[in-house]
Design an enzyme around this catalytic site. Structure first.
Site, PDB file in Angstrom:
ATOM      1  N   HIS A 518      -8.172  23.172   2.612  1.00  0.00           N
ATOM      2  CA  HIS A 518      -8.952  23.151   3.856  1.00  0.00           C
ATOM      3  C   HIS A 518      -8.165  21.763   4.440  1.00  0.00           C
ATOM      4  O   HIS A 518      -7.569  21.996   5.344  1.00  0.00           O
ATOM      5  CB  HIS A 518     -10.221  22.968   4.193  1.00  0.00           C
ATOM      6  CG  HIS A 518     -11.050  22.501   5.111  1.00  0.00           C
ATOM      7  ND1 HIS A 518     -11.639  23.572   6.094  1.00  0.00           N
ATOM      8  CD2 HIS A 518     -11.050  21.440   5.876  1.00  0.00           C
ATOM      9  CE1 HIS A 518     -11.980  23.127   7.010  1.00  0.00           C
ATOM     10  NE2 HIS A 518     -11.613  21.723   7.179  1.00  0.00           N
ATOM     11  N   GLU A 519      -8.185  20.695   3.959  1.00  0.00           N
ATOM     12  CA  GLU A 519      -7.666  19.416   4.429  1.00  0.00           C
ATOM     13  C   GLU A 519      -6.209  19.605   4.495  1.00  0.00           C
ATOM     14  O   GLU A 519      -5.645  19.131   5.365  1.00  0.00           O
ATOM     15  CB  GLU A 519      -7.989  18.191   3.441  1.00  0.00           C
ATOM     16  CG  GLU A 519      -9.688  18.019   3.609  1.00  0.00           C
ATOM     17  CD  GLU A 519     -10.146  17.783   5.175  1.00  0.00           C
ATOM     18  OE1 GLU A 519      -9.371  17.261   5.883  1.00  0.00           O
ATOM     19  OE2 GLU A 519     -11.322  18.162   5.310  1.00  0.00           O
ATOM     20  N   HIS A 522      -5.205  21.109   7.689  1.00  0.00           N
ATOM     21  CA  HIS A 522      -4.866  20.367   8.608  1.00  0.00           C
ATOM     22  C   HIS A 522      -3.720  19.604   8.300  1.00  0.00           C
ATOM     23  O   HIS A 522      -3.014  19.047   9.574  1.00  0.00           O
ATOM     24  CB  HIS A 522      -6.004  19.107   8.730  1.00  0.00           C
ATOM     25  CG  HIS A 522      -7.286  19.573   9.006  1.00  0.00           C
ATOM     26  ND1 HIS A 522      -7.669  19.956  10.507  1.00  0.00           N
ATOM     27  CD2 HIS A 522      -8.690  19.882   8.467  1.00  0.00           C
ATOM     28  CE1 HIS A 522      -8.888  20.252  10.772  1.00  0.00           C
ATOM     29  NE2 HIS A 522      -9.595  20.248   9.545  1.00  0.00           N
ATOM     30  N   HIS A 525      -0.881  21.304   9.696  1.00  0.00           N
ATOM     31  CA  HIS A 525      -0.936  21.356  11.210  1.00  0.00           C
ATOM     32  C   HIS A 525      -0.127  20.218  11.722  1.00  0.00           C
ATOM     33  O   HIS A 525       0.314  20.310  12.875  1.00  0.00           O
ATOM     34  CB  HIS A 525      -2.394  21.490  11.860  1.00  0.00           C
ATOM     35  CG  HIS A 525      -2.490  22.043  13.035  1.00  0.00           C
ATOM     36  ND1 HIS A 525      -3.854  22.173  13.517  1.00  0.00           N
ATOM     37  CD2 HIS A 525      -1.773  22.358  14.020  1.00  0.00           C
ATOM     38  CE1 HIS A 525      -3.644  22.712  14.885  1.00  0.00           C
ATOM     39  NE2 HIS A 525      -2.451  22.777  15.089  1.00  0.00           N
TER      40      HIS A 525
END
Length: 742
Positions: A518-519, A522, A525
């Protein structure tokens, strides 16, 4: 569901005007081109004097990709460094506001994008230390700086000359030749100025400044007290027998924690940032389970770590601010720039799920009650029993032993053989570990990121829990990508994985593994940011969009071709057996009444707090309001407490997720639907990765969120994949919806 907190959220909307350090790398847009495009050429020479910085942040760091020089700053120096940077930022913006030339994109908006570089360099590094390695000196500096930063924000956004320049460009936009990113930049600036009070009268602006300054101080106070409260909530256990059910390593760690905190010969179990505590599913002793959960649920309500007074004042001030703007609620004021801008739409999105979710909770509670009675007990199921008996049922139905599974997830292998492998197959990324970049704590690792062989970013990884680190997990930038400034991204991932006993390997739970993916979503991104302007770059997006790329990448954690690369026993190197993988997959929809119920309860609790009529007195009884709100929500919060109770709901009192915690569920809808597109179109291929980058991962806020989703999938988002994944409606692999319950 994972916590994410981008550190710049503390700056409110300052990211719209703060650029980062200039560099010789990458192509920039020529000012003459911008002036010509605006139709408003400059007419006179203008060369204002700006105070020179004296700290090491005066210039871009000489380290690779301008990595922060953490080894060059003493704790006692941070406050002075950032106060100087604030003064420089204000002088730069004042110079822009007082420019005698007619306003155009170059001398106003682009100039603002170039401003604040000293502040950004210093504060991005300081913010990470506040979150991940705080001490008394850093905490005092953070508390002193918070109101100064709030005042800086207001000085900028409430500058009438500056707003008139922005408004002049905005009013003339139809006659201007702009790129799509120029147009988005102008729209974001104008909206943010209006949102921050540029159209209010002088008296209202004066009151607004006072409110914002006080709110920033309260936010810092609440955050620090939540951290203190989490540390203080650890319980002392007298005997090893009371810890029956825990592994030897966990018991050793509990003994070590007790010794560190002055309880030699005893044991201590800490709580997490959330209401739930993982060890509740293991502890056989019911009294210890009750003590542990109640310590978690009742923290931060009194004493030096008490947050209730600060929260009471925060709610009242937020309501008064909404009143100044003529908004019906704080939520209406706060959600102005979201993908979902109507609070009622966000509430309805979640409330529509409550009946099915409540029915699921009732069914699951009945199953657990029957299971505990099967063991000869006659007590009524309580909140501290649910995780324990759910784990028993999980193991019986799915042969899933979390401690056994944990042996296959060594942290560095998960990162380097799993996450990095996924990034290579999808995006052509490779990673090289470095030893020459200074870090703020020995736990931190640094990697150069290469795209098809060319270096494009630096990535920091800080996985382990420690007392100096606040709870949760987050991504942030030390350097934002920007073609205007010639900067490449320097990003960091921070987590709180429980440390091992001395001499033991660093192992992760399956939930930790999903959080790592998940991180890193980010991080991707930020790594693939490809924008001209720093304030539109990478993760500088709305709350209910920024969680989409991160949740999307969780899907790859369980993909067989990825899993077999990293899920290897830390002692034997054996690949995780198929039966354990199948157990993980079968259990994916298990216990949704608890897992999804705590999220929806917290999300709706957030909206309850921020949907209060500002013309009515703010509640004075914080816990009484929470109890009434949970009753209105209609879920079994007696058995499934909200993921965060009000006193330690850091997201909505410090992270900027007020009237925004729904974003996790909204973006969960987006990611389930988007990943179904991946499955339907070839899966984890380089072609798919290029499509992901071209449509949303590399787009920052250069387009509308709706357009980016349609660019990727070719359609508007659908809620059905989320409901199927959560077991709230039948799916192809879920006849009758039965697999969604215990």
């Amino acid at each position: 569901m994972k916590e994410v907190a981008r550190m710049k959220s503390r700056l409110l909307a300052t990211t719209t005007i703060i650029a980062l350090a200039a560099s010789a790398c990458t192509t920039t847009m020529e000012d003459t081109d911008m002036a010509t495009a605006s139709g408003l050429p400059q007419t006179v020479e203008y060369d204002p004097e700006i105070p020179a910085a004296t700290s090491i942040f005066a210039e871009a760091s000489p380290l690779y990709m301008h990595a922060p020089q953490f080894d060059r700053v003493q704790d006692s120096e941070w406050q002075g460094i950032i106060e100087e940077a604030i003064a420089i930022q204000l002088a730069e913006v004042e110079a822009i506001a007082n420019n005698p030339n007619p306003a155009n994109m170059t001398n106003t908006l682009v100039a603002m994008e170039r401003s604040g570089q000293v502040f950004s360099r210093a504060y991005s590094a300081f913010s990470q230390i506040v979150g991940a390695n705080i001490n008394d000196t850093i905490a005092a500096a953070d508390e002193a700086l918070a109101p100064q930063i709030a005042a800086m924000n207001d000085t900028i956004y409430l500058n009438p000359q500056l707003f008139q320049r922005v408004k002049a460009i905005y009013d003339n936009r139809a006659a201007m030749a702009m790129t799509p990113e120029d147009a988005m930049l102008l729209e974001v600036y104008y909206q943010n100025f209006v949102h921050r009070g540029a159209l209010l009268g002088d008296e209202a602006q004066t009151e607004l400044r006072d409110i914002n300054e006080r709110l920033s101080s309260l936010s810092t106070q609440i955050s620090q007290r939540i951290t203190t409260g989490q540390n203080q909530a650890a319980i002392v256990v007298d005997t090893r027998e009371e810890l029956s059910g825990l592994s030897d390593g966990q018991i050793t760690s509990a003994a070590q924690l007790a010794t560190e905190r002055g309880h030699d010969g005893k044991y201590m179990i800490g709580v997490s940032n959330t209401s739930g505590v993982a060890m509740l599913s293991q502890l056989h002793d019911r009294d210890v389970r009750e003590r542990l959960l109640m310590a978690s649920l009742n923290r931060n309500q009194s004493g030096e770590a008490g947050t209730l007074d600060a929260i009471r004042e925060t709610i009242a001030l937020r309501n008064r601010r909404a009143q100044l703007f003529g908004e019906p609620t704080h939520a209406n004021w706060q959600m102005y720039d979201r993908m979902v801008s109507d609070p009622q739409a966000a509430i309805k999105f979640m409330a529509d799920m409550v009946p099915a979710l409540r029915a699921t909770q009732d069914r699951e509670a009945a199953v657990l009650q029957a299971r505990l009675e099967q063991d000869g007990h006659d007590f009524q199921l309580a909140a501290w029993d649910w995780p324990y008996y759910a784990e028993i049922v999980r193991q019986e139905r799915y042969s899933l032993d979390n401690e056994e599974i944990k042996q296959y997830f060594e942290i560095d292998r998960v990162l380097e053989d799993g996450i990095f492998y996924m990034a290579g197959e999808l995006y052509g990324l490779t990673f090289e570990k470095r030893s020459d970049i200074p870090v703020y704590h020995p736990d931190v690792s640094v990697y150069t990121v290469f795209h098809d062989g060319s270096p494009i970013a630096l990535f920091y990884f800080d996985p382990m829990q420690r007392d100096s680190k606040r709870g949760g997990a987050w991504m942030s930038n030390f350097v934002e990508q920007s073609h205007l400034l010639g900067l490449r991204p320097v990003v960091t991932n921070t987590q709180n994985i429980a440390p091992p006993a001395p001499g033991e390997p660093r192992l992760a739970t399956w939930d930790d593994v999903e959080t790592m993916f998940h991180e890193f979503g980010h991080a991707l991104h930020g790594i693939f940011a490809d924008q001209q302007y720093p304030s539109l770059s990478g993760t500088n997006t709305a709350r209910d969009w920024v969680e989409f790329p991160s949740q999307f990448h969780e899907n790859f954690a369980a993909l067989p071709e990825v899993l077999q690369r990293y899920a290897r026993h830390h002692e034997t190197g054996e690949v995780i057996p198929d039966e354990l993988v199948q157990a993980i997959n079968r259990a994916g929809r298990f216990n949704q009444g608890h897992g999804f119920g705590e999220i929806i309860a917290a999300s709706l609790l957030d909206m309850e707090w921020h949907s209060i009529d500002p013309n009515q007195p703010a509640p004075t009884d914080i816990m009484g309001f929470e109890a009434a709100a949970l009753e209105r929500i209609g879920l079994r919060s007696d058995l499934v407490p909200p993921r965060y109770r009000t006193p330690y709901f850091r997201h909505i009192f410090e992270h900027g997720y007020d009237a925004g915690y729904y974003a996790y569920t909204w973006t969960e809808m987006l990611h389930h639907d988007a990943y179904s597109y991946v499955e339907e179109n070839g899966g984890m291929t380089r072609e798919m990765g290029d499509h992901i980058v071209a449509t949303f991962l590399g787009q920052g806020h250069s387009k509308t969120y709706e357009q980016m989703f349609r660019d990727f999938t070719g359609r508007d988002p659908r809620v059905e994949p989320l409901l199927e994944a959560r077991g709230l409606i039948p799916g192809e692999t879920q006849p009758g919806g039965a697999s969604g319950v215990l």
